[in-house]
Design an enzyme around this catalytic site. Structure first.
Site, PDB file in Angstrom:
ATOM      1  N   THR A  12       0.876  -1.363   0.055  1.00 56.50           N
ATOM      2  CA  THR A  12      -0.214   0.094   0.149  1.00 56.50           C
ATOM      3  C   THR A  12       0.655   1.329   0.003  1.00 56.50           C
ATOM      4  O   THR A  12       0.410   2.131  -0.572  1.00 56.50           O
ATOM      5  CB  THR A  12      -1.054  -0.074   1.121  1.00 56.50           C
ATOM      6  OG1 THR A  12      -1.904  -1.201   1.055  1.00 56.50           O
ATOM      7  CG2 THR A  12      -1.804   1.145   1.371  1.00 56.50           C
ATOM      8  N   SER A  54       1.501  -7.681  -1.064  1.00 61.27           N
ATOM      9  CA  SER A  54       2.282  -8.420  -0.318  1.00 61.27           C
ATOM     10  C   SER A  54       1.333  -9.641  -0.055  1.00 61.27           C
ATOM     11  O   SER A  54       1.994 -10.768   0.332  1.00 61.27           O
ATOM     12  CB  SER A  54       2.825  -7.930   1.139  1.00 61.27           C
ATOM     13  OG  SER A  54       1.876  -7.702   2.045  1.00 61.27           O
ATOM     14  N   THR A  85       1.699  -4.553   4.266  1.00 60.88           N
ATOM     15  CA  THR A  85       1.546  -4.907   5.505  1.00 60.88           C
ATOM     16  C   THR A  85       0.810  -6.112   5.882  1.00 60.88           C
ATOM     17  O   THR A  85       1.402  -6.913   6.898  1.00 60.88           O
ATOM     18  CB  THR A  85       0.733  -3.729   6.381  1.00 60.88           C
ATOM     19  OG1 THR A  85      -0.458  -3.837   5.872  1.00 60.88           O
ATOM     20  CG2 THR A  85       1.132  -2.348   6.147  1.00 60.88           C
ATOM     21  N   ASP A  86       0.283  -6.855   4.783  1.00 61.29           N
ATOM     22  CA  ASP A  86      -0.563  -7.947   4.903  1.00 61.29           C
ATOM     23  C   ASP A  86       0.644  -9.025   5.540  1.00 61.29           C
ATOM     24  O   ASP A  86       0.114 -10.052   6.309  1.00 61.29           O
ATOM     25  CB  ASP A  86      -1.292  -8.305   4.027  1.00 61.29           C
ATOM     26  CG  ASP A  86      -2.559  -7.448   3.613  1.00 61.29           C
ATOM     27  OD1 ASP A  86      -2.954  -6.882   4.664  1.00 61.29           O
ATOM     28  OD2 ASP A  86      -3.104  -7.558   2.482  1.00 61.29           O
TER      29      ASP A  86
HETATM   30  N1  ASP Z   1      -2.552  -5.506   0.618  1.00 64.22           N
HETATM   31  C1  ASP Z   1      -1.586  -4.655   1.068  1.00 64.22           C
HETATM   32  C2  ASP Z   1      -0.280  -5.587   0.973  1.00 64.22           C
HETATM   33  O1  ASP Z   1      -0.074  -6.155   1.835  1.00 64.22           O
HETATM   34  C3  ASP Z   1      -1.715  -4.176   2.379  1.00 64.22           C
HETATM   35  C4  ASP Z   1      -0.938  -2.862   2.897  1.00 64.22           C
HETATM   36  O2  ASP Z   1       0.286  -2.941   2.416  1.00 64.22           O
HETATM   37  O3  ASP Z   1      -1.327  -2.297   3.949  1.00 64.22           O
HETATM   38  O4  ASP Z   1       0.496  -5.346  -0.122  1.00 64.22           O
END
Ligand code: ASP
Length: 183
Positions: A12, A54, A85-86
């Site tokens: 993100t 991710s 973050t995932d």
């Molecule tokens: N779906 C995103 C990822 O993990 C979520 C994020 O980065 O907050 O790439």
């Protein structure tokens, strides 16, 4: 000045809102350009290793990230990986086991995309570089620096799917904090 390598992998933090949802599309250079304050802090080079959500990161990607740090280990004082973050906690855990490093290796991301009002990516990235350049970060293993907290890879967890205060270490607590450019 410390010499830091920023390794961009997507997430993100590198995303823009589009009609199809969030897609990682900012390049590592564009991410750095969002934080001109970094120029005062350290010398920074960047490599774009991948640009993925991710949730799609797999073990081949992990090996590539570990090899990227190991291959450039002698040339830099610290490493920052921008990451979704995932699965950030899984990547941090993997790198902690596979990159034997006294030098700081810091993972960072964002909960809000770059196009959001009050995007958290730029300050998170600044704080991650502060952490990677800090003397106090040496010998601490791989860490996650998100929303002002510095968390060890072995205990960090994403605890909330929307809140910017999502990463916590419920069992061990934070290793440290970043505030006003200082660890
Ligand atoms: N779906 C995103 C990822 O993990 C979520 C994020 O980065 O907050 O790439």
């Amino acid at each position: 000045m410390k010499h830091i390598l920023m390794i961009a992998t997507g997430g993100t933090i590198a995303s823009k809102e589009t009609a199809d949802g969030l897609t990682p599309q900012l390049t590592s250079e564009e991410l750095l350009a969002e934080v001109p304050e970094l120029e005062q802090l350290c010398r920074i080079d960047t490599v774009q290793l991948m640009n993925r959500d991710s949730t799609n990161i797999n073990s081949r990607d992990w090996l590539q990230m570990a090899a990227c740090v190991r291959g450039r280990y002698d040339a830099y004082d610290g490493f920052v990986l921008t990451h979704g973050t995932d699965t950030m906690e899984e990547t941090a855990f993997f790198l902690n086991l596979t990159v034997k490093s006294d030098k700081p290796v810091v993972l960072v991301g964002a909960m809000r995309p770059s196009t959001a009002m009050s995007a958290d990516g730029p300050l998170n990235l600044y704080n991650a570089v502060v952490t990677a350049a800090a003397r106090e970060s040496r010998g601490k293993g791989v860490v996650i620096a998100m929303n002002g907290l510095i968390l060890g890879a072995h205990g960090a967890m994403k605890t909330n799917t929307v809140d910017v205060q999502t990463f916590q270490s419920p069992n061990s607590g934070a290793l440290g904090y970043v505030l006003n450019g200082k660890v």
